[in-house]
Design an enzyme around this catalytic site. Structure first.
Site, short mmCIF file in Angstrom:
data_model
loop_
_atom_site.label_atom_id
_atom_site.label_comp_id
_atom_site.label_asym_id
_atom_site.label_seq_id
_atom_site.Cartn_x
_atom_site.Cartn_y
_atom_site.Cartn_z
N ASP A 1 0.77 -1.09 0.15
CA ASP A 1 0.23 -0.05 0.00
C ASP A 1 0.81 1.30 0.03
OD1 ASP A 1 -2.12 -1.54 0.06
OD2 ASP A 1 -2.48 -1.38 2.20
N GLY A 2 2.04 1.18 0.49
CA GLY A 2 2.94 2.16 0.45
C GLY A 2 3.40 2.73 -0.59
#
Length: 510
Positions: free
Chosen positions: A249-250
């Site tokens: 997700d980063g």
């Protein structure tokens, strides 16, 4: 407007790529004057245009008899047009006039029931992610005054499909840094994009500085074709057609931070630890990338927060290139687009944070605790979920306010409309300063006199779906967060059920 700024049809992503399949259909037929002018009020009769003052031309002076007739029938026409105003997504092509029954209890049907062929139009709204269009006539004589200038044309999220005005030529590949397991997928993807699709690939300069890539002689010819950039130095916002993320997700949050305006479509592959926002698997990436390039994909518009931090410069002779003046005090402003959340916390201090929260200029509460989280629906499954907030689907237009360990047990998380503007400041009686971060980055101190303004951004992040927005979201809840996972309750054996039935019959006979 409480609904928040809505992306209009034809909204550009990246280099002018329009989204959707065209502009939405008009709600009513245009008048003769409107067709000649190319605009006007939408669907109102000429008499109503004159009554409301929207007409763009000067009509001939009516006679006394015509003025009396218009005065008598003017209100009836307005009421009739207000009653015929309906949403095409809710009612299909069916007109709602004064003869339609609007009073009494409406018949309710199960949303899961399969409609008959003859009643398909009645069930069209059950396939829409928008709520049913409300009836704006109340009783026999009251209705909402229609203002055509405030009508929003929002495409149904369930029908949002990706399309390209021209074939995409440039793609930004974002790879998780310092992860050796992603080197081989990164090489395969870049070779496929360059050699098979003849695309220009942009990568961050520090990605190519990885020792494993530098020492790979076979990757040398491909590496020389890359276009590189440096964060905070090079602006590539107008050069990218598509974004492909490799990681967790980063990587998606990082891609969002690179584009403070319009964001190109994002295709995220799950190669990280959690992957709630990365729905694609890399095993068959060739066919999936080809479908996206051909425009055969669904998208979900993930709303972002537009944040402005105004820091007061108190008696310091500091050169501020973008200095602004607020109430006669020189201040420095910082603007940011946030995908997940804005976090205001007490930082390293041992004292409680004490911040005032304003909504549209009105003080609504003072947060005393470890801090407060202002998040989007996308961020509702991140830090806000850990702090006890509800998880909201990304298509819901809303802003969440979640306290972090509040000192008051009655302080529960709340959801406010997406169109409001929040302003957060240190309380005058605060014992210490606060700290603010944006999606976990660019952390800075907030002192007395500083302010943080937050509202919904006009530029959402278009995230490409594997199937559709609803299926992908619940799949992520189940696979990543194990939502509502428990051991199933065992059913009664058949012999016990028969014994219970016989015992019940014996008691009834006695």
């Amino acid at each position: 407007m409480l609904g928040g700024p809505a992306p209009r049809a034809g909204w550009p992503w990246g280099r002018g790529r329009p989204w959707g399949r065209g502009r939405p259909r008009r709600r009513g037929p245009a008048s003769d004057g409107e067709r000649r002018r190319g605009g006007g009020t939408r669907g109102l009769s000429p008499a109503s245009e004159r009554h409301l003052g929207f007409s763009g031309r000067s009509p001939p002076r009516p006679s006394t008899t015509e003025m009396e007739q218009e005065k008598v029938h003017g209100s009836e026409e307005l009421r009739a047009e207000a009653a015929s105003y309906r949403c095409s997504a809710c009612h299909g092509d069916k007109d709602w006039g004064l003869g339609h029954p609007i009073r009494g209890r409406a018949k309710s049907r199960s949303l899961s029931a399969a409609p008959a062929v003859a009643s398909t139009r009645e069930f069209r709204r059950t396939r829409s992610l928008h709520g049913p269009c409300p009836v704006t006539t109340f009783g026999p004589k009251a209705c909402v005054l229609q203002n055509p200038q405030t009508i929003m044309h929002i495409q149904d999220p369930a029908s949002q499909r990706l399309t390209w005005s021209k074939s995409p030529k440039s793609v930004l590949v974002i790879k998780k840094i310092r992860d050796a397991s992603l080197l081989q997928p990164f090489k395969e993807l870049c070779v496929y994009l360059m050699e098979e699709n003849n695309m220009i690939v942009y990568v961050e300069k520090k990605v190519l500085e990885d020792p494993a890539i530098v020492s790979d002689d076979r990757f040398g010819p491909v590496k020389r074709k890359f276009c590189t950039f440096r964060e905070d130095y090079d602006d590539i916002s107008n050069q990218i057609d598509l974004i492909v993320c490799l990681g967790g997700d980063g990587t998606l949050l990082y891609a969002s931070s690179l584009f403070q305006g319009s964001v190109p479509p994002v295709m995220a592959f799950h190669l990280g630890s959690l992957g709630f926002l990365t729905p694609f698997n890399f095993e068959n990436f060739q066919s999936q990338v080809t479908q996206v390039i051909q425009g055969n994909a669904a998208v979900v518009l993930r709303s972002r927060l537009k944040v402005r931090v105004v820091k007061e410069l108190r008696g310091k002779k500091v050169a501020v290139p973008n200095g602004i003046s607020e109430n006669g005090v020189l201040a420095a402003a910082l603007d940011a687009e946030v995908l997940n959340e804005v976090v205001i916390d007490r930082g390293p201090s041992s004292y409680l944070s004490n911040v005032d929260v304003y909504l549209d200029g009105h003080l609504i509460t003072t947060v005393q605790g470890d801090g407060v989280i202002v998040s989007t629906p996308t961020g509702s499954t991140a830090y806000a979920a850990a702090a006890g907030a509800s998880m909201i689907h990304p298509n819901v237009p809303a802003i969440m306010i979640t306290p972090i360990c509040p000192h008051s047990l009655s302080f529960r998380p709340i959801v406010v409309p997406a169109g409001v503007e929040l302003k957060i400041m240190l309380s005058p009686e605060a014992r210490n300063t606060a700290w603010v971060s944006f999606d976990g980055r660019k952390r800075q101190e907030v002192c007395h006199g500083d302010s943080i303004s937050i509202t919904t951004s006009r530029y959402p992040l278009p995230s490409i779906c594997v199937r559709d927005p609803v299926s992908d979201w619940f799949e992520s809840l189940a696979q990543c967060l194990h939502w509502n996972v428990r051991k199933k309750q065992a059913h009664f054996p058949e012999d016990e059920e028969d014994a219970d039935e016989e015992a019940g019959a014996g008691r009834a006979g006695s």
